[in-house]
Design an enzyme around this catalytic site. Structure first.
Site, PDB file in Angstrom:
ATOM      1  N   LYS A   1     -58.483  28.667 -39.105  1.00 30.97           N
ATOM      2  CA  LYS A   1     -59.343  28.861 -37.859  1.00 30.97           C
ATOM      3  C   LYS A   1     -58.426  27.778 -37.540  1.00 30.97           C
ATOM      4  CE  LYS A   1     -60.416  33.395 -38.364  1.00 30.97           C
ATOM      5  NZ  LYS A   1     -62.151  34.005 -38.486  1.00 30.97           N
TER       6      LYS A   1
ATOM      7  N   GLN B   1     -67.931  34.482 -36.126  1.00 34.44           N
ATOM      8  CA  GLN B   1     -67.665  34.253 -37.632  1.00 34.44           C
ATOM      9  C   GLN B   1     -69.027  35.237 -38.695  1.00 34.44           C
ATOM     10  OE1 GLN B   1     -64.980  33.463 -39.134  1.00 34.44           O
ATOM     11  NE2 GLN B   1     -65.307  34.735 -40.698  1.00 34.44           N
TER      12      GLN B   1
ATOM     13  N   ASP C   1     -61.654  38.916 -31.297  1.00 40.22           N
ATOM     14  CA  ASP C   1     -61.766  39.974 -33.037  1.00 40.22           C
ATOM     15  C   ASP C   1     -61.358  41.665 -31.634  1.00 40.22           C
ATOM     16  OD1 ASP C   1     -61.855  38.675 -34.816  1.00 40.22           O
ATOM     17  OD2 ASP C   1     -63.958  38.812 -34.287  1.00 40.22           O
TER      18      ASP C   1
END
Ligand code: NAD
Length: 281
Positions: free
Chosen positions: A52, A96, A119
């Site tokens: 990422k 995460q 997200d």
């Protein structure tokens, strides 16, 4: 059969995003920023976060990774999120997953300001997506959606079957297909006759986590099949779709690896840029 090349599609998307970031930089004199919080030392999470960060740098985003040990207290993480929520240089925040057991995942998700929730997991974004309003869209289903649209720009009236109903994949995928005027069936572990459901579909999205569950004789001729699954087996990584069998029937199919996976990270960058643009309005 069209082999849907996710690597190529993701590289094209990143190139578009790089140009967009350069444009935003000259317009606003600043760039979108992505902050990732990584807790613990799970190897897959570390690899995801590294990828990422690399991709964010490639398109010119400001990127930062904040690392905590497994033992970090929940309140430390919540305080950090609060701080990031009010930091103007941070456009997007991602924690995460998975988290250590002593940290309440839902509390963490809800602590993130919905306007920085790259997200798309915050209940506000989930609700906005299902109501058809502007929202952050979870990265993997967004990637699937973009791949499907490349093959078939007009999805109106198509029959779609989504296999799996997770908050991460199946449910948001269903909303995206509904928004495109598909007739969507969402199936799951209690579905009576999954094969019969799949055989009706013009589009199948499989997000289950069972190696090669979707077989060749489950797929109607000329269906578009998107395989989200990533399953480690003795024969290496395979998807939720039996690639060799399904490739004989399908009009288009994503491989695993090299299909949906690369699009997920590119969509995270896209979401970060969208959050930045909304914050500048
Ligand atoms: P999950 O375990 O949260 O959900 C799985 C879903 O499948 C559940 O809704 C369950 O009801 C359904 N299911 C289970 N058994 C079934 C059966 N026999 N028939 C029909 N449905 C059944 O999984 P998830 O987080 O959505 O992930 C699914 C897969 O996608 C996993 O392999 C995961 O590794 C992969 N994944 C890939 C990416 C990517 O970027 N490509 C991202 C996230 C997840």
């Amino acid at each position: 059969m069209i082999l849907i090349d996710g690597k190529k599609a993701a590289a094209e998307l990143r190139a578009e995003l790089k140009e967009e970031v350069a444009g935003l930089k000259s317009k606003h004199n600043k760039v979108p920023g992505l902050t990732v919080i990584l807790i613990g030392d799970l190897t897959p999470s570390q690899i995801y976060v590294r990828n990422k960060e690399k991709s964010a740098n490639e398109v010119g985003l400001k990127s930062e990774v904040i690392k905590y040990p497994d033992s970090v207290e929940e309140k430390t993480v919540l305080e950090k999120i609060k701080e990031l929520n009010s930091d103007e240089t941070v456009s997007g925040i991602l924690v995460q997953l998975p988290l250590p057991k002593h940290i309440d995942k839902q509390k963490v998700i809800e602590a993130i300001n919905p306007s920085k929730d790259v997200d798309g997991f915050h209940p506000m974004n989930v609700g906005n997506l299902s109501s058809g309003y502007e929202s952050s869209i979870p990265c993997t289903p967004l990637g699937c959606y973009l791949l499907i649209k490349k093959i078939e720009p007009n999805l109106s009236g198509k029959k779609a079957v989504v296999v799996g109903r997770s908050n991460l994949n199946g449910k948001p995928m269903t909303q995206l297909l509904l928004k495109e005027n598909c007739t969507v069936t969402i199936t799951h572990s209690k579905t009576k006759d999954l094969k019969a459901e799949c055989l009706e579909a013009d589009i199948i999205v499989a997000a289950v986590g069972i190696p090669e569950l979707v077989r060749g004789d489950w797929v109607k001729k000329d269906a578009i099949v998107i395989d989200v699954g990533i399953n480690k087996t003795d024969n290496g990584i395979v998807g939720d779709v039996h690639f060799d069998e399904v490739s004989k029937n399908a009009k288009a199919l994503t491989p695993v690896p090299g299909g949906v996976g690369p699009m997920t990270i590119a969509c995270l960058l896209k979401n970060t840029i969208e959050c930045f643009k909304r914050s500048q309005k």
